[in-house]
Design a protein around this motif. Structure first.
Motif, mmCIF file in Angstrom:
data_model
loop_
_atom_site.group_PDB
_atom_site.id
_atom_site.type_symbol
_atom_site.label_atom_id
_atom_site.label_comp_id
_atom_site.label_asym_id
_atom_site.label_seq_id
_atom_site.Cartn_x
_atom_site.Cartn_y
_atom_site.Cartn_z
ATOM 1 N N PHE A 1 0.874 -1.172 0.000
ATOM 2 C CA PHE A 1 0.000 0.000 0.000
ATOM 3 C C PHE A 1 0.913 1.224 0.000
ATOM 4 C CE2 PHE A 1 -2.574 -3.351 1.775
ATOM 5 C CZ PHE A 1 -3.850 -3.109 1.282
ATOM 6 N N ALA A 2 0.936 1.934 -1.090
ATOM 7 C CA ALA A 2 1.825 3.089 -1.241
ATOM 8 C C ALA A 2 0.951 4.332 -1.351
ATOM 9 C CB ALA A 2 2.701 2.935 -2.477
ATOM 10 N N ILE B 1 3.675 -2.808 3.777
ATOM 11 C CA ILE B 1 3.662 -4.104 3.094
ATOM 12 C C ILE B 1 3.039 -5.121 4.034
ATOM 13 C CG2 ILE B 1 5.078 -5.924 2.056
ATOM 14 C CD1 ILE B 1 7.205 -3.742 1.502
ATOM 15 N N VAL B 2 1.989 -5.795 3.589
ATOM 16 C CA VAL B 2 1.325 -6.814 4.412
ATOM 17 C C VAL B 2 1.082 -8.046 3.547
ATOM 18 C CG1 VAL B 2 0.163 -5.071 5.840
ATOM 19 C CG2 VAL B 2 -1.033 -6.047 3.874
ATOM 20 N N LEU C 1 -1.880 3.706 -4.049
ATOM 21 C CA LEU C 1 -1.672 2.778 -5.155
ATOM 22 C C LEU C 1 -1.335 1.437 -4.509
ATOM 23 C CD1 LEU C 1 0.535 1.329 -7.218
ATOM 24 C CD2 LEU C 1 -1.362 2.548 -8.302
ATOM 25 N N VAL C 2 -1.985 0.380 -4.958
ATOM 26 C CA VAL C 2 -1.791 -0.942 -4.368
ATOM 27 C C VAL C 2 -1.107 -1.843 -5.388
ATOM 28 C CG1 VAL C 2 -2.945 -2.962 -3.370
ATOM 29 C CG2 VAL C 2 -3.844 -0.657 -2.926
ATOM 30 N N ILE C 3 -0.056 -2.521 -4.972
ATOM 31 C CA ILE C 3 0.598 -3.512 -5.838
ATOM 32 C C ILE C 3 0.577 -4.859 -5.128
ATOM 33 C CG2 ILE C 3 2.747 -4.253 -6.942
ATOM 34 C CD1 ILE C 3 3.480 -1.325 -7.340
ATOM 35 N N TRP D 1 12.672 -4.127 1.488
ATOM 36 C CA TRP D 1 12.562 -3.951 0.048
ATOM 37 C C TRP D 1 11.721 -5.068 -0.530
ATOM 38 C CZ3 TRP D 1 18.422 -3.031 0.414
ATOM 39 C CH2 TRP D 1 18.678 -1.658 0.538
ATOM 40 N N LEU D 2 10.957 -4.714 -1.548
ATOM 41 C CA LEU D 2 10.053 -5.645 -2.217
ATOM 42 C C LEU D 2 10.473 -5.696 -3.678
ATOM 43 C CD1 LEU D 2 7.235 -7.090 -1.717
ATOM 44 C CD2 LEU D 2 6.199 -4.990 -2.599
ATOM 45 N N TYR D 3 10.708 -6.892 -4.221
ATOM 46 C CA TYR D 3 11.088 -6.933 -5.634
ATOM 47 C C TYR D 3 10.663 -8.240 -6.274
ATOM 48 C CZ TYR D 3 14.985 -10.260 -5.312
ATOM 49 O OH TYR D 3 15.735 -11.389 -5.160
ATOM 50 N N THR D 4 10.518 -8.207 -7.586
ATOM 51 C CA THR D 4 10.196 -9.389 -8.371
ATOM 52 C C THR D 4 11.394 -9.694 -9.263
ATOM 53 O OG1 THR D 4 7.881 -8.689 -8.363
ATOM 54 C CG2 THR D 4 8.501 -10.435 -9.906
ATOM 55 N N PRO D 5 12.005 -10.863 -9.104
ATOM 56 C CA PRO D 5 13.206 -11.186 -9.885
ATOM 57 C C PRO D 5 12.907 -11.244 -11.381
ATOM 58 C CG PRO D 5 12.847 -12.783 -8.108
ATOM 59 C CD PRO D 5 11.615 -11.955 -8.210
ATOM 60 N N ARG D 6 13.977 -11.165 -12.155
ATOM 61 C CA ARG D 6 13.823 -11.217 -13.613
ATOM 62 C C ARG D 6 13.486 -12.621 -14.093
ATOM 63 N NH1 ARG D 6 19.568 -9.902 -14.983
ATOM 64 N NH2 ARG D 6 19.752 -11.151 -13.096
#
Lengths: 249, 249
Positions: free
Chosen positions: B194-195, B207-208, B223-225, B241-246
């Motif tokens: 939730f940003a 982040i939850v 903005l919600v991701i 930190w939140l990330y999605t690998p390649r």
């Protein structure tokens, strides 16, 4: 001196699309790291070391940047577009997660940029004006079966679809295969935008119906957008406008 | 004098994210048109008329802008974020298509901006580092059945999902309903960002896990991701930190 690392997006190419935040980070940097053509966009100056490398060493580049920042340098990793969209930010976080614990305490910031699909959409009109998705066709870390499944589900969801890296060395036939999947679901009439090198002197825009779209209309500098069922073309003098209305059937 | 119309994105809020292209258009404009809080971001000056209006008159606003440009004014329609993503550009093209033929010959440009999902992702890490989609939960021109179908298909495609306007007046329960659909497919562990009001003084990031996410964690400035199955959290001092690998499974 306290080091930091900024992962910065240079936008699609035009200098008028580089944010002041990114320009400021570049002005303060001691080291700039990135793929050769992106580093070439940064003006040399005394006190700044430019580290340009080939495209297929993202992880090495990320580790170099983290090590330099940990040693006190002010480092900018440059990507074109937005660093968080199919670019260097994910590679840096992969390196952080696998690296020394101290890297988690670094002053690390991601500085967003205008990603290619936003620039291409703006030049053509507003094809991403309703729900949409972004799919990277290049990634050789992703099996083709997953790409095919995503393309089919994106068509079923009636998203407008932005294809990044439609014709990479790693997967030269990816776009042809994706277009074939889309034709099977969406028919031949859906508009397809081929936007090449937008906001640069080499910019070209081409709109063709899905039935006439072929992979060789794209190269490594092309962003492809396939419209949803609602996407419309407005005829006019010059290149038509392409847009997706806010309402949906 | 020859009029023009620029549909410009002001970015998420921070002035350092306004592109030079947009700043230049604003400096040349005779008229700025937009929703009240966006027009409030433009500094008044002699020779510039500010036209601020309420949020639910996009089409009227578009027609006013086109008519002014056709009469010779230099008009900027301002949106937050990017004008092509759930913002004013589509409304302007709807008006062009339905309006006088002469509007198709106007000097009309869309000037891209940093859209909310890119800014939010950058502040959190790189959650959009792999394939993703963007869904507008607010749009009262879109039936809920279509939203529900899109959310389910996006989960099946294993996209990271950016939800715009998660808690609008038009659809206050949209996010709760979307989260319920996602929980049914993705389980309870998927990270949700939730940003709120990113890049402004009121910025908050939270982040939850999906199982703990509720609609009241969002408001109209959020903005919600929702991460994909691959999205990862890196624990560190402060906000993780939140990330999605390649790479993808």
């Amino acid at each position: 001196m306290s080091g930091w690392l900024a992962i910065a997006g240079l936008g699609p190419g035009g200098e008028a699309l580089v944010t002041p935040e990114v320009a400021d980070a570049l002005a303060q940097a001691t080291d700039v790291i990135g793929y050769i053509p992106y580093v070439a966009r940064v003006a040399p100056r005394p006190g700044l070391t430019l580290h340009a490398s080939d495209n297929r060493v993202e992880r090495d580049r990320a580790e170099q940047a983290l090590a330099l920042a940990a040693a006190g340098a002010r480092v900018v990793v440059v990507s074109s577009g937005d660093p968080g969209v199919f670019a260097m930010a994910a590679a840096v976080f992969e390196a952080v997660e696998a690296g020394p614990r101290a890297w988690r305490s670094l002053d690390l910031r991601v500085l967003p940029g205008i990603t290619a699909m936003l620039a291409a959409a703006a030049r053509a009109g507003a094809p991403l004006g309703h729900d949409f998705c972004a799919i990277n066709l290049s990634d050789n870390l992703k099996p083709w079966s997953l790409v095919a499944r995503r393309v089919a589900l994106a068509a079923a969801a009636d998203f407008a679809i932005a294809f990044y890296n439609p014709r990479s060395r790693a997967r030269p036939d990816g776009l042809d295969r994706a277009l074939a999947i889309l034709r099977a679901t969406c028919g031949d009439d859906r508009p397809v935008l081929f936007a090449r090198a937008v906001t640069t002197a080499e910019e070209t825009l081409r709109i063709v119906p899905l039935g006439a779209a072929t992979g060789d209309m794209a190269d490594m500098r092309t962003l492809v957008i396939v419209g949803s069922s609602q996407t419309r073309i407005i005829d006019r003098p010059g290149t038509p406008w392409l847009y997706t209305p806010r309402s949906a059937a």
